[in-house]
Design a protein around this motif. Structure first.
Motif: not given
Ligand code: GRG
Length: 315
Positions: A2-15, A246-251, A306-315
């Motif tokens: 897996m190549s993680p989604p763009k922006g995956s190194t961004a700082t997460v503010r959650q404290s 299935d509609i927007t990505a390539t095989s 990981i929840a954010d990755f679910i919607t940001a993923r491209s594959y």
């Protein structure tokens, strides 16, 4: 891999104190994937009869996002459990997932030629061996948990096994697949039926991936329930995004044939809601999932990411 989604190194503010906490999702996922790959390789050495072990290893070690094992490990760690407690179950979840893909790809089911960027199991080994490879992986998954889990109370292990059994059987993946097959080609599939299919066929295994991590770590019923709700939300979001891709990505991006849902005349979330509303619904589910684990504070950052990755993923 897996190549993680763009922006995956961004700082997460959650404290809870609103301090910014740096979390590198890309690095986290790569490290966890590497751990899972190594554990899967060790879990299933080649043996006799060679054909069946080769076929099982072919699909088990073919890559993929390794999302289910990572969810199990991340949840167990969130609750103070160790990787040793969770890694056998994490491997077993991937064995079950892989067997479901092998069977799903068979000519009698979805009839796919490519999976994870490679020819499907039955294309290489034939339908007979592919069926048996799936059966072999399914049975081995349960044996593997029992034989290899360390430092977990037997009653917790029994619960994990019961819940995994329920998730794969007629109350889970099998039930979802049956309704999916029965719905194929029908133009009047309702949103309720679509939700039934995917809460069973896709979400059930993601749910047990999270909940088993919690059980192994000794979580109480309330914590398990909250993590189950997190998983139910990401489970459905995952499938909505799967339908969109299935509609927007390539095989090539997907590592499997794109556009299959249209060809097979399958009802999907975009076919009922359209693309834009489907994306919005997935985002709402991801926000709901994150809200379920917010009370864990910084320790929940991996599950949030990981929840954010679910919607940001491209594959
Ligand atoms: C479980 C006993 C038993 C039989 C199988 C065929 C079947 C019954 C069920 C179908 C289950 C299935 C294939 C659901 C689709 C789930 C899904 C969205 C898979 C894609 O998962 P990813 O994207 O794949 O995580 P990778 O390759 O990344 O692991």
């Amino acid at each position: 891999m897996m190549s993680p989604p763009k922006g995956s190194t961004a700082t997460v503010r959650q404290s809870p104190e609103h301090q910014s906490v740096s979390f590198d999702l890309k690095q986290y996922l790569s490290q966890k994937q590497a751990e899972v790959e190594a554990a899967l390789d060790r879990s299933l050495p080649l043996a006799e009869p060679k054909t069946i072990y080769e076929s099982m290893r072919y699909s088990l070690l073919a890559g993929g996002k390794r999302l289910r094992p990572i969810l199990c490990l991340a949840t167990c760690e969130l609750l103070g459990g160790t990787p040793e407690m969770a890694i056998p179950t994490a491997c077993a979840l991937e064995m079950v997932h892989t067997m479901s893909l092998i069977h799903d790809d068979l000519p009698a089911m979805d009839n796919d030629d490519f999976r994870r960027g490679k020819p499907t199991n039955h294309k290489v080994y034939g339908d007979d061996i592919a069926i048996l490879a799936g059966d072999g992986l399914l049975a081995y998954a349960f044996e593997y948990i029992v034989e290899n889990t360390q430092n977990v109370a037997p009653q917790h292990l029994l619960k994990v096994i019961a819940q995994l059994g329920r998730a794969v059987g007629a109350e889970g993946l099998v039930g979802g697949q049956v309704v999916d097959l029965e719905s194929e080609g029908k133009s009047d599939v309702s949103i309720e039926t679509l939700n039934f299919i995917h809460t069973h066929k896709t979400s059930a295994l993601l749910e047990v991936s999270v909940v088993s991590g919690a059980i192994l770590a000794g979580a109480d019923a309330a914590v398990q329930a909250s993590l189950l709700r997190y998983a139910q939300n990401i489970g459905l979001a995952f499938q909505i995004i799967d339908d969109i891709l299935d509609i927007t990505a390539t095989s090539e991006e997907l590592g499997k044939s794109a556009g299959k849902d249209l060809t097979a005349q399958k009802a999907t979330y975009p076919s009922i809601w359209g693309l834009e509303e489907s994306r919005r619904q997935a985002q709402v589910l991801v926000e709901n999932a994150k809200a379920e684990v917010a009370s864990f504070g910084d320790r929940a950052i991996p599950l949030m990411a990981i929840a954010d990755f679910i919607t940001a993923r491209s594959y």
